[in-house]
Every structure is written in C-alpha cells, then in structure tokens.
Design a protein around this motif. Structure first.
Motif, PDB file in Angstrom:
ATOM      1  N   LYS A 160      81.192  84.616  56.904  1.00 39.91           N
ATOM      2  CA  LYS A 160      82.503  85.167  56.559  1.00 39.91           C
ATOM      3  C   LYS A 160      82.386  86.099  55.353  1.00 39.91           C
ATOM      4  O   LYS A 160      82.988  87.165  55.327  1.00 39.91           O
ATOM      5  CB  LYS A 160      83.428  83.989  56.201  1.00 39.91           C
ATOM      6  CG  LYS A 160      84.718  83.965  56.992  1.00 39.91           C
ATOM      7  CD  LYS A 160      85.498  82.694  56.721  1.00 39.91           C
ATOM      8  CE  LYS A 160      86.965  82.995  56.645  1.00 39.91           C
ATOM      9  NZ  LYS A 160      87.786  81.773  56.601  1.00 39.91           N
ATOM     10  N   TYR A 161      81.614  85.669  54.365  1.00 37.66           N
ATOM     11  CA  TYR A 161      81.418  86.506  53.177  1.00 37.66           C
ATOM     12  C   TYR A 161      80.877  87.871  53.586  1.00 37.66           C
ATOM     13  O   TYR A 161      81.329  88.911  53.099  1.00 37.66           O
ATOM     14  CB  TYR A 161      80.465  85.830  52.188  1.00 37.66           C
ATOM     15  CG  TYR A 161      80.039  86.774  51.087  1.00 37.66           C
ATOM     16  CD1 TYR A 161      80.921  87.094  50.063  1.00 37.66           C
ATOM     17  CD2 TYR A 161      78.790  87.382  51.108  1.00 37.66           C
ATOM     18  CE1 TYR A 161      80.565  88.011  49.082  1.00 37.66           C
ATOM     19  CE2 TYR A 161      78.422  88.293  50.127  1.00 37.66           C
ATOM     20  CZ  TYR A 161      79.314  88.604  49.122  1.00 37.66           C
ATOM     21  OH  TYR A 161      78.968  89.510  48.164  1.00 37.66           O
ATOM     22  N   LYS A 162      79.923  87.874  54.501  1.00 37.19           N
ATOM     23  CA  LYS A 162      79.262  89.119  54.874  1.00 37.19           C
ATOM     24  C   LYS A 162      80.144  90.083  55.674  1.00 37.19           C
ATOM     25  O   LYS A 162      79.789  91.238  55.837  1.00 37.19           O
ATOM     26  CB  LYS A 162      77.988  88.842  55.669  1.00 37.19           C
ATOM     27  CG  LYS A 162      76.845  88.377  54.813  1.00 37.19           C
ATOM     28  CD  LYS A 162      76.471  89.368  53.723  1.00 37.19           C
ATOM     29  CE  LYS A 162      75.652  90.519  54.259  1.00 37.19           C
ATOM     30  NZ  LYS A 162      75.090  91.345  53.158  1.00 37.19           N
ATOM     31  N   LEU A 163      81.261  89.593  56.166  1.00 35.93           N
ATOM     32  CA  LEU A 163      82.144  90.503  56.900  1.00 35.93           C
ATOM     33  C   LEU A 163      82.728  91.556  55.979  1.00 35.93           C
ATOM     34  O   LEU A 163      82.966  92.686  56.385  1.00 35.93           O
ATOM     35  CB  LEU A 163      83.269  89.733  57.574  1.00 35.93           C
ATOM     36  CG  LEU A 163      82.953  89.078  58.920  1.00 35.93           C
ATOM     37  CD1 LEU A 163      84.225  88.547  59.525  1.00 35.93           C
ATOM     38  CD2 LEU A 163      82.299  90.065  59.878  1.00 35.93           C
ATOM     39  N   THR A 164      82.993  91.194  54.738  1.00 36.63           N
ATOM     40  CA  THR A 164      83.592  92.158  53.813  1.00 36.63           C
ATOM     41  C   THR A 164      82.780  92.305  52.530  1.00 36.63           C
ATOM     42  O   THR A 164      82.938  93.297  51.827  1.00 36.63           O
ATOM     43  CB  THR A 164      84.996  91.698  53.386  1.00 36.63           C
ATOM     44  OG1 THR A 164      84.866  90.440  52.699  1.00 36.63           O
ATOM     45  CG2 THR A 164      85.910  91.518  54.581  1.00 36.63           C
ATOM     46  N   ASN A 187      76.479  91.882  60.791  1.00 38.59           N
ATOM     47  CA  ASN A 187      77.411  90.987  60.111  1.00 38.59           C
ATOM     48  C   ASN A 187      78.427  90.389  61.075  1.00 38.59           C
ATOM     49  O   ASN A 187      78.759  89.205  60.986  1.00 38.59           O
ATOM     50  CB  ASN A 187      78.139  91.726  58.985  1.00 38.59           C
ATOM     51  CG  ASN A 187      77.216  91.988  57.802  1.00 38.59           C
ATOM     52  OD1 ASN A 187      76.249  91.262  57.597  1.00 38.59           O
ATOM     53  ND2 ASN A 187      77.512  93.024  57.041  1.00 38.59           N
ATOM     54  N   SER A 188      78.930  91.200  61.975  1.00 43.15           N
ATOM     55  CA  SER A 188      79.942  90.669  62.890  1.00 43.15           C
ATOM     56  C   SER A 188      79.337  89.676  63.876  1.00 43.15           C
ATOM     57  O   SER A 188      79.968  88.675  64.202  1.00 43.15           O
ATOM     58  CB  SER A 188      80.665  91.800  63.629  1.00 43.15           C
ATOM     59  OG  SER A 188      79.887  92.302  64.686  1.00 43.15           O
ATOM     60  N   VAL A 189      78.114  89.895  64.312  1.00 41.73           N
ATOM     61  CA  VAL A 189      77.572  88.958  65.307  1.00 41.73           C
ATOM     62  C   VAL A 189      77.106  87.650  64.665  1.00 41.73           C
ATOM     63  O   VAL A 189      77.209  86.582  65.272  1.00 41.73           O
ATOM     64  CB  VAL A 189      76.470  89.570  66.201  1.00 41.73           C
ATOM     65  CG1 VAL A 189      77.024  90.783  66.939  1.00 41.73           C
ATOM     66  CG2 VAL A 189      75.204  89.905  65.450  1.00 41.73           C
ATOM     67  N   ARG A 190      76.639  87.725  63.414  1.00 42.09           N
ATOM     68  CA  ARG A 190      76.323  86.468  62.721  1.00 42.09           C
ATOM     69  C   ARG A 190      77.613  85.656  62.578  1.00 42.09           C
ATOM     70  O   ARG A 190      77.611  84.436  62.700  1.00 42.09           O
ATOM     71  CB  ARG A 190      75.759  86.758  61.318  1.00 42.09           C
ATOM     72  CG  ARG A 190      74.304  87.147  61.301  1.00 42.09           C
ATOM     73  CD  ARG A 190      73.721  87.140  59.904  1.00 42.09           C
ATOM     74  NE  ARG A 190      74.213  88.216  59.087  1.00 42.09           N
ATOM     75  CZ  ARG A 190      73.467  88.933  58.244  1.00 42.09           C
ATOM     76  NH1 ARG A 190      72.176  88.670  58.104  1.00 42.09           N
ATOM     77  NH2 ARG A 190      73.965  89.900  57.528  1.00 42.09           N
ATOM     78  N   PHE A 191      78.697  86.378  62.320  1.00 46.01           N
ATOM     79  CA  PHE A 191      79.982  85.693  62.169  1.00 46.01           C
ATOM     80  C   PHE A 191      80.428  85.084  63.495  1.00 46.01           C
ATOM     81  O   PHE A 191      80.844  83.929  63.552  1.00 46.01           O
ATOM     82  CB  PHE A 191      81.029  86.678  61.638  1.00 46.01           C
ATOM     83  CG  PHE A 191      82.370  86.048  61.452  1.00 46.01           C
ATOM     84  CD1 PHE A 191      82.585  85.128  60.436  1.00 46.01           C
ATOM     85  CD2 PHE A 191      83.427  86.343  62.307  1.00 46.01           C
ATOM     86  CE1 PHE A 191      83.829  84.527  60.254  1.00 46.01           C
ATOM     87  CE2 PHE A 191      84.660  85.754  62.132  1.00 46.01           C
ATOM     88  CZ  PHE A 191      84.866  84.840  61.108  1.00 46.01           C
ATOM     89  N   ILE A 192      80.332  85.857  64.549  1.00 41.64           N
ATOM     90  CA  ILE A 192      80.768  85.353  65.860  1.00 41.64           C
ATOM     91  C   ILE A 192      79.943  84.123  66.264  1.00 41.64           C
ATOM     92  O   ILE A 192      80.480  83.109  66.689  1.00 41.64           O
ATOM     93  CB  ILE A 192      80.671  86.466  66.937  1.00 41.64           C
ATOM     94  CG1 ILE A 192      81.735  87.535  66.660  1.00 41.64           C
ATOM     95  CG2 ILE A 192      80.816  85.900  68.346  1.00 41.64           C
ATOM     96  CD1 ILE A 192      81.578  88.809  67.480  1.00 41.64           C
TER      97      ILE A 192
END
Lengths: 409, 409
Positions: free
Chosen positions: A145-149, B130-135
């Motif tokens: 989550k941190y890495k999203l923004t 970043n988005s795929v690590r999050f997903i």
C-alpha cells in the motif's frame, strides 16, 4: 454399567495434553471421551509470533488433531462451544448438545483490552492461526500500500502494545522480517519504524533479572526497535495510537499483546471468575462444580506461597497431565493426586539466533538460549506426537513457499 | 559544434527500445541522450498479469535500467515528469528542468475509467510493479480477512472488469492461483468466485476468430471463471460493483482492465489528443512539433487502410527501433525512414500451459500456444538484454520465496 462420559472442551495445550494422556491411560470401554475444538487442528500458541511476523510458515505452528488422538478412544467433534451448563452437566455446541459426567474446560484466553477505546476494532492480536495469517498478510499489505503512492509513511510504522513475553517474541521476529520486506518492496529501511509500547517500566517478560532485560533490550535496539516504556496506550484509532503522554503515533499496524483474560464462557456459565479465570482446587477442579476440571488460561492455580502462577504453556501442559491422571483415578475411585507445578524456567526468543531466559535459576542468553528455546519446542512436540512430529515440524518442516506452487520455469 | 540533446521520457517498451537502439547507433560525442523514468527499472507490462495474480515473482517482470543502458552514452535520470513545454523545448521534472533538441515521449498509458463512478477509488489496475505487488497482496489479504470471521463471503469474490487482453490473461492466472490460496488458508474452494464482466458481447482479445474465443472461454470456465458478457459496470463501490442490469455483486476485490488512455501530460502540454493519445506522422513525430517523437501507448499510428493500430507491446517495440534510427538520420541530416508495422500476431495466455492466438494468419491454442507465448517473451528479453537476460528472467528466474529469507531449520 454404562461408561462414564468425559467431555474435553478445547484442544489447546491443556485440552490436547489431557486427551493424549487420557487415551494412554484408559481402556476404550470404561469411558467415552469427547474432545471438542473449533478447528480440526491444535496449534502451538508459543510459536505463533513467527508466522505472525512471516518468519515461519503457519503450518509449523499447528498439527491436525486426527494425528494426535486415537479415534477409537477419543471422539473428536469440530464445533464451537456456545454455552456450558454446569448445573445440568451439559454443553451446548453450535449444532448439538453434549452431556457429561466429567468436564474438562481448556477453552483458552481472550484479549484483555483493559477498556482501551478502539483497541478491539483497530488492533490485532496474536492468538490463533487465523489471526497470525491475517497479521502476516496485513504487514506485507502495508508495504504494498505504501508503494502505491510513497506518501503514507505511517503505513511503515508498526506499533506493538505490550512488551511482555508475546510482545517481545513478536517484535524480535518483526525486526528480522521487515528488512526482507524492504528489499521485496524497494522501500528504504530508514522509513520503517517498530515501536514497542509498554505500560510498565521494563520490557521483556516479567521476572527476568535486570542484566538479562538490559541485554535483551540492547539486542532489540540494535535491530531498530524503539521502546516506549512506562507508557500506556490511551486509545486506538484506525490510523494510529494515542499514548498516555498525549503523543499520537500514526501507524498502519497495531498489534496488541498487552494482556489476556480467561474465556468469557466460564463467567457466562456462572463460574466465579477473576479476569475470566476460575480459581481451581488442588486437583484443578472448580470449587463450585467438582466434576469440572479447568486447565490452562481458563484456570488460576495458586502457588504454595498463595500467589497465582502466571498462565503459560508450561503450566497448561503439566495441568493436562495431572488432569488426565485424576480423571482416571476419579473413574476408578482412587484418591486424586494434587497438582504440583514444576517450574523449569522461561526462555524468550528475541528473533533469529537470540534469546534470553532462566533455566531453574541459571541465566541463559544469546545463541545458547536460542538453542534451548528450540529444545523446549522440540520437547513439547515430542510429548504430544513423538519423534515423527518433531521431525515434521522442526526438521523437514514446511518452507515458506506458498506461492511456489505456481512458479513456472 | 555542441552535440544535439535528445531526451527520452519513459522507459517502457517504446522508450527503452529507443534508448537501447540509439546507444548502438550513435557515437557518444555526437549526441547527449538523457533517459528519464520514474523508477530505476524497466518492466514488461505484458508479464504483469502473473505477479498480479501471485503466480510469478515481480522480479521476473522487471530489469534494472542500469543493466540495459550504456551509461557512457545515455544519462539516466530517475525522476517524474511534471510538465512538457514543447514550445520552449523543455521538460520540467520533479527536481530539475531539461532542455532538448529532440524529444521522445514514451510515457505510457493511464487507466480509462469511462466516467464510471467509484472506479478510480475502488478498483485496482494492472499497470505497474507497484500496482501488481499491491494486487497480489490484496488478494491474499482477502483470504486472511475472510478467515477471521468466516462470515464475509464477499471477500472471496473477485470481479475483473474487462475481458480483453489484460483481463483475460489475469483471470487465467487468478483461476490458477486461488485454489492454492484455498489450501493455504483452509478455505472451501466452492466459496470462491471469479467473475469476469465485459461490456462487449465476447470475451478474449478482440480480433480472435470465433472458434478460438469459444475454446478459450471453455478453458476458463473449466477453471471456474464466470463470464458476464454484454454487461457494463455501472458503478464501483467499496464493497462491490453495480452492473448495468441492476445486479449488485458484493466483492472484496475489483480489478479494472477495461481500457487505457494516453498519458495526460500530453494533453496538458497542448498536443492534440484522442483519449490522451497523439496521432503521429509517418516517422512517428507529432504533426504539431516535428522535433517530438511519440511512441507506444501515447501515440496513434494509422494503418495504410486508415485505421488506428491497437496499442500494444509489439508495436511499441517496433516504434522504438524506428525512432532510434530516425533520430540518427535526423542528427546526420539523412532522409527519415517511414514506420511500417510488421504485425506478427497475438497470443493471449489463459493461465498455466494454456493460450490462444494468431501467428500471422495461423491459429494456435493449448500447450503449443503457451510455448509460443514464452518464445515471444524470450524474444523481447533477448532484444533488450541478450541471452543473459533471457537466462536470468526465464530460466534461472527469481522464485517466489520472499519469506524464505528467514526460514529456519
């Protein structure tokens, strides 16, 4: 003559050891033993800090009950206890009602929140396989989550309330784990904070001598753990904790290990309780209902000096052994054997290759203490499942490769 | 004579291939090339569906830029582009301003929400490391969350909006991955739902012949994927999606792969755009600013028949090669070479060991198509990094053992 009916509630340390010992002592025809547990596995609570932090697979913290019990002697029911009716000698489960001649209550503990607002809603506790799988995922989720923004630094702050046994062991693992997550998620380790908040003036399990506490805290500080001692948590919110000194720490993760109380079903059933726990007689039976044995975190056992022993795995295991034997004596009309706690010591892990503790009166620390800790773990596995279980959970154990099932080459 | 200044914005397919080709063609002293990218790595967008689902490590979908470029010929700046000023021939970055003689814009795409309310807030997109690590973490988090109460079945519902290329490839991986998570979290697979919602009447990438679409959908249905075709998503909420037919699907996970548009910086810079993309001339340059080359998802290239080619990795790579050559010709005052798209085909993965596609005019499916897919991936890695990169990302690739760093024995 109809065989007596023994019902054991809970397959934690107290319950499972009672069951395993009992099946060795009894003949199948003299007593009908039923073990009730809400999961079909037993788990080692003292091992949960590792899967919670993500440093070991949760499979190494649990064993299928079917592997531990002899189903010709013990009938296992996977269900949740709804109500205990000690006057009627009945137990109401989610989908059936059991009657008993003798009951063993080993239903474990619940989180003690001390009335701190928001704690139940926003803090996680290390108390079951489900909870530690959740905590492990939550921690990693915060990095993702941190890495999203890359804006919400609070996602990288981990607050642990309570620096006693569980809190300390968890923090030690967490401090080992977070640098790994920093690499996986390309996060600067300098942004990560682990803050261990403790209301009492010292960290680490109560009763450790001062020099071991100093040693342990130094080990933890070198790993980056910040201590806030003599500091109470005043409130938990969805985005952080408010401390007694008025400071608000923004944090994405709040773990509460500040205390436990006995299972609330006992109070609901009319037992006299203190913080949910029932004081037991010399044979670990309720004073009110002598056909009810109470073990582990649900019970209060007094020392010869008149002080309650702290509830932990060690005493629960010994209670299980005593209870099994006294059940047998009760059934056979023999005099019961009073419970005598044989305190062997305490060793608290501080993460990889580090521990501190006391063996009887001898102080241990460092790698040697960490080794002793493993011996203690192995000893318990041996007690409940013999060499094969030690082998499977400690030697050829489940590696953390969940996602590997689908790795392609 | 001062060397010309070339600035390349973005290290996606178009940008990185332009840079890599350019460094082979030029002498260091004749041109000063700067490559700007917000990460210090290039990633393979076409591979992101795997780490998003958790079936491959995200390391196999990215390469450090320093491994791809020759830093004596190309100056790499890790920064975010804030503004393009084509009249002034300047680019404003987060912390400096660059001037250029020739600019290459390869800033990729943004999610096209089509104005669907709540989509930006509540749906995740497969568009970066970043988005795929999050997903990936979000998916596993839902299992962990479900097990805390075993009540919220919606946590086990996964809705994917869009059944085109990315949606299909992701759903195929997800259907492979979820049974693994069911085992890890002791969840009954019958409770898990994957629902792929698509506004158009057919699933799978547009342009595939009917029989391949049928084959592909059958493969997916056998894995448990439910299709809702000819169905628009009307709104996204925090706890589910509202469909065009009025049905609300409670879901803990909503992935949006329904469309992309060009990077909004182009429109902000005054370029004439259609859905954020700029139509380019025969040499892939802006009609407004012939010193600006535009590649990949930011550009619209027209076919000889006057139809825009679909934006994808294949065309972006070819654009990169053409742009590098035309930059050289421009610098050396030679006539430019018009871009001619050599369409080689399309293969869409359907999860482990299954794919469908077209190679030029030949239909492929099943294991053979899955193999072709790997060849396509390997071919690209070879193009940008030679044999060593193919080796490292496909043969001796990073296994999914993140947590193993701390497995103890």
């Amino acid at each position: 003559m109809k065989p007596a009916k023994v019902v054991i509630l809970g397959a934690g340390y107290g319950g499972i050891v009672t069951a395993i010992r009992l099946q060795k002592l009894i003949r199948a025809e003299e007593v009908k033993v039923t073990l009730v547990n809400k999961h079909d596995y037993h788990y080692m609570t003292t091992h949960l800090h590792m899967p919670a932090a993500g440093t070991d697979h949760h499979e190494n913290a649990r064993v299928a009950i079917s592997e531990l019990i002899n189903e010709r002697k013990i009938h296992f029911v996977k269900s949740t206890v709804q109500q205990i009716l000690p006057e009627e000698k009945k137990v109401i489960l989610a989908d059936e009602t059991l009657t008993y001649d003798y009951l063993v209550v080993g239903l474990g503990s619940e989180t003690e929140t001390f009335g701190i607002p928001g704690l139940r809603e926003h803090a996680m506790s290390i108390n079951s396989i489900n909870s530690v799988r959740f905590i492990r995922q939550h921690i990693e989720y915060m990095f993702a989550k941190y890495k999203l923004t890359s804006k919400h630094k609070e996602y990288l702050t981990f607050v642990v309330g309570g620096a006693g046994f569980t809190g300390t062991e968890f923090v030690g693992e967490l401090a080992d784990r977070l640098p790994v997550l920093c690499r996986t998620y390309d996060v600067d380790p300098a942004l990560v904070q682990i803050i261990n908040v403790e209301a009492s003036p010292t960290a680490l399990p109560p009763g450790l001598p001062h020099d071991l506490v100093e040693y342990g805290m130094e080990v933890m500080r070198r790993k980056g753990v910040q201590y806030k001692l003599s500091t109470a948590i005043k409130a938990c919110e969805s985005d952080g904790v408010l401390l007694g000194d008025g400071q608000f720490i923004p944090a994405g993760t709040i773990i509460w290990s500040g205390g436990v109380r006995g299972n609330s079903l006992l109070q609901q059933a009319g037992f006299d309780v203190q913080r949910g726990r029932v004081r037991v007689d010399d044979y670990l039976r309720s004073f009110q209902y002598p056909d009810v044995f109470i073990t582990g975190d649900c019970s209060i056992v007094m020392s010869p000096e008149g002080m309650p022993y702290p509830a932990n795995a060690q005493i629960a295991v010994q209670q299980g052994c005593n209870t099994a034997r006294n059940l047998l004596y009760t059934l056979r009309g023999k005099p019961l054997r009073p419970f005598a706690y044989d305190y062997k010591g305490t060793v608290a892990s501080l993460g990889r290759g580090e521990a501190v503790g006391i063996l009887k009166v001898k102080k241990v620390k460092g790698k040697f203490a960490a080794l002793i800790k493993k011996v203690i773990d192995a000893r318990y596995l041996f007690l409940i499942g013999g060499i094969p279980l030690v082998w499977r959970k400690m030697i050829f154990k489940q590696k953390i490769t969940t996602r590997n099932h689908h790795v392609r080459s």
